[in-house]
Design an enzyme around this catalytic site. Structure first.
Site, PDB file in Angstrom:
ATOM      1  N   ASP A  10       0.833  -1.205   0.000  1.00 51.78           N
ATOM      2  CA  ASP A  10       0.000   0.000   0.000  1.00 51.78           C
ATOM      3  C   ASP A  10       0.871   1.260   0.000  1.00 51.78           C
ATOM      4  O   ASP A  10       2.018   1.239   0.444  1.00 51.78           O
ATOM      5  CB  ASP A  10      -0.923  -0.020   1.231  1.00 51.78           C
ATOM      6  N   HIS A  27       2.325   3.450  -9.039  1.00 44.30           N
ATOM      7  CA  HIS A  27       2.007   2.049  -9.342  1.00 44.30           C
ATOM      8  C   HIS A  27       3.137   1.400 -10.139  1.00 44.30           C
ATOM      9  O   HIS A  27       3.502   0.250  -9.889  1.00 44.30           O
ATOM     10  CB  HIS A  27       0.685   1.946 -10.094  1.00 44.30           C
ATOM     11  N   LEU A 121      10.665 -20.635  -4.858  1.00 43.00           N
ATOM     12  CA  LEU A 121       9.785 -19.696  -4.153  1.00 43.00           C
ATOM     13  C   LEU A 121       8.402 -19.779  -4.787  1.00 43.00           C
ATOM     14  O   LEU A 121       8.291 -19.793  -6.009  1.00 43.00           O
ATOM     15  CB  LEU A 121      10.310 -18.259  -4.290  1.00 43.00           C
ATOM     16  N   GLU A 197       2.079 -13.009  12.628  1.00 38.31           N
ATOM     17  CA  GLU A 197       2.628 -11.808  13.278  1.00 38.31           C
ATOM     18  C   GLU A 197       2.438 -10.621  12.341  1.00 38.31           C
ATOM     19  O   GLU A 197       2.795 -10.683  11.164  1.00 38.31           O
ATOM     20  CB  GLU A 197       4.123 -12.007  13.585  1.00 38.31           C
TER      21      GLU A 197
HETATM   22  C1  IPE Z   1      -5.412  -2.730   0.019  1.00 37.36           C
HETATM   23  O1  IPE Z   1      -5.082  -1.401  -0.195  1.00 37.36           O
HETATM   24  C2  IPE Z   1      -5.365  -3.481  -1.252  1.00 37.36           C
HETATM   25  C3  IPE Z   1      -4.084  -3.540  -1.944  1.00 37.36           C
HETATM   26  C4  IPE Z   1      -2.953  -3.053  -1.544  1.00 37.36           C
HETATM   27  C5  IPE Z   1      -4.110  -4.250  -3.158  1.00 37.36           C
HETATM   28  P1  IPE Z   1      -6.210  -0.260  -0.314  1.00 37.36           P
HETATM   29  O2  IPE Z   1      -5.472   1.007  -0.469  1.00 37.36           O
HETATM   30  O3  IPE Z   1      -7.169  -0.619  -1.367  1.00 37.36           O
HETATM   31  O4  IPE Z   1      -6.933  -0.382   1.112  1.00 37.36           O
HETATM   32  P2  IPE Z   1      -7.854   0.653   1.878  1.00 37.36           P
HETATM   33  O5  IPE Z   1      -8.935   1.071   0.935  1.00 37.36           O
HETATM   34  O6  IPE Z   1      -7.003   1.816   2.280  1.00 37.36           O
HETATM   35  O7  IPE Z   1      -8.339  -0.105   3.070  1.00 37.36           O
HETATM   36  C1  IPE Z   2      -1.658   0.224  -3.317  1.00 39.31           C
HETATM   37  O1  IPE Z   2      -1.426   1.583  -3.333  1.00 39.31           O
HETATM   38  C2  IPE Z   2      -1.902  -0.331  -4.701  1.00 39.31           C
HETATM   39  C3  IPE Z   2      -3.279  -0.783  -4.930  1.00 39.31           C
HETATM   40  C4  IPE Z   2      -4.254  -0.780  -4.092  1.00 39.31           C
HETATM   41  C5  IPE Z   2      -3.555  -1.302  -6.249  1.00 39.31           C
HETATM   42  P1  IPE Z   2      -2.616   2.633  -3.312  1.00 39.31           P
HETATM   43  O2  IPE Z   2      -3.005   2.914  -4.721  1.00 39.31           O
HETATM   44  O3  IPE Z   2      -3.695   2.161  -2.445  1.00 39.31           O
HETATM   45  O4  IPE Z   2      -1.898   3.885  -2.698  1.00 39.31           O
HETATM   46  P2  IPE Z   2      -2.521   4.925  -1.664  1.00 39.31           P
HETATM   47  O5  IPE Z   2      -3.037   4.134  -0.489  1.00 39.31           O
HETATM   48  O6  IPE Z   2      -3.623   5.645  -2.384  1.00 39.31           O
HETATM   49  O7  IPE Z   2      -1.377   5.813  -1.306  1.00 39.31           O
HETATM   50 MG    MG Z   3      -4.125   2.424  -0.471  1.00 41.06          MG
END
Ligand code: IPE
Ligand code: IPE
Ligand code: MG
Length: 236
Positions: A10, A27, A121, A197
């Site tokens: 994330d 991304h 892996l 964990e």
């Molecule tokens: C969780 O991240 C899903 C992925 C990293 C693929 P999100 O950014 O979608 O989660 P929320 O919406 O903050 O909970």
């Molecule tokens: C995680 O990064 C990637 C996916 C959920 C696909 P985010 O796109 O959720 O990035 P933030 O949370 O908006 O920074």
């Molecule tokens: Mg996110």
């Protein structure tokens, strides 16, 4: 060393925004990190790495971001599967693949078949995955496979359900990592994380490198895993 590490990758969007870049840049940088962390896991003897790439809730994002993520996924599979195979990596994709476009489903299928016998892996990518759906699907499959279960609820045991869950052939995750600062599970592996964990870091996924992985592992190694027992029982 953990055997199985599961990561919510994330913070891609915030990483980009903080640098005045479009979210897309976060991304694509995030995809580069996957490569680095996969290598780092192999070097450290981790046998299973599971990455949350797209949740079943991520369809709620703006259409252009969803389509960018799909194109990135397709491009990554097109470019990387041969190299993963050469490196002895078994690639698995879990989640409801039915909603993906045919080209993506075809690439996933080819990757599965090509890498299925590799043993260095197991890299599992969770895409259009949701933990609740995983459990419900497993239950439905159990009832279809063993109709007697519907008539006798006592037959519904953890052992009976487990073979139908998405990660049934992997050990349960030892270490869960979420980057990006949020402290929640966001419908990732709900069943499988029961005794994992948990490690949360503010570092955004595009900045999460092997040093950060080592920090998470160091934290894991300080933990005492008791599984309900007392410290004295587990030799602490
Ligand atoms: C969780 O991240 C899903 C992925 C990293 C693929 P999100 O950014 O979608 O989660 P929320 O919406 O903050 O909970
Ligand atoms: C995680 O990064 C990637 C996916 C959920 C696909 P985010 O796109 O959720 O990035 P933030 O949370 O908006 O920074
Ligand atoms: Mg996110």
């Amino acid at each position: 060393m953990p055997r199985h590490v599961a990561i919510i990758m994330d913070g891609n969007g915030r990483w980009a925004t903080a640098r005045h870049l479009p979210r897309a840049a976060g991304h694509s940088k995030g995809v580069d990190r996957v490569e680095e962390i996969v290598e780092a896991c192999i070097v450290r003897g981790i046998t299973h790495l599971t990455l949350f790439a797209f949740s079943s809730e991520n369809w709620r994002r703006p259409a252009d971001e969803v389509s960018l993520l799909m194109r990135l996924f397709i491009g990554t599979l097109e470019r990387q599967v041969a190299r993963l195979h050469t490196n002895g990596i078994r690639l698995q994709i879990i989640g409801d693949l039915g909603r993906f476009e045919p080209r993506l489903r075809e690439l996933i299928d080819v990757a599965h078949r090509k890498t299925m016998d590799n043993e260095r892996l197991t890299l599992t990518i969770a895409a259009n995955y949701g933990g609740r759906t995983d459990i419900l699907d497993a239950f439905r499959k159990l009832v279809v496979a063993r109709p007697e279960v519907a008539a006798d609820p006592a037959l519904v045991t953890e052992e009976a359900l487990a073979p139908y869950l998405a990660m049934h052939d992997a050990p349960e995750p030892d270490l869960f990592i979420r980057t990006g600062g949020e402290q929640r599970i966001s419908n990732f592996l709900l069943w499988q994380l029961a005794y994992t964990e948990l490690y949360f870091t503010d570092v955004h996924w595009p900045s999460f490198d092997a040093t950060e992985l080592d920090r998470a592992i160091a934290s894991y190694r300080m933990r005492e895993r008791r599984f309900g027992r007392t410290s004295a029982q587990v030799g602490g």
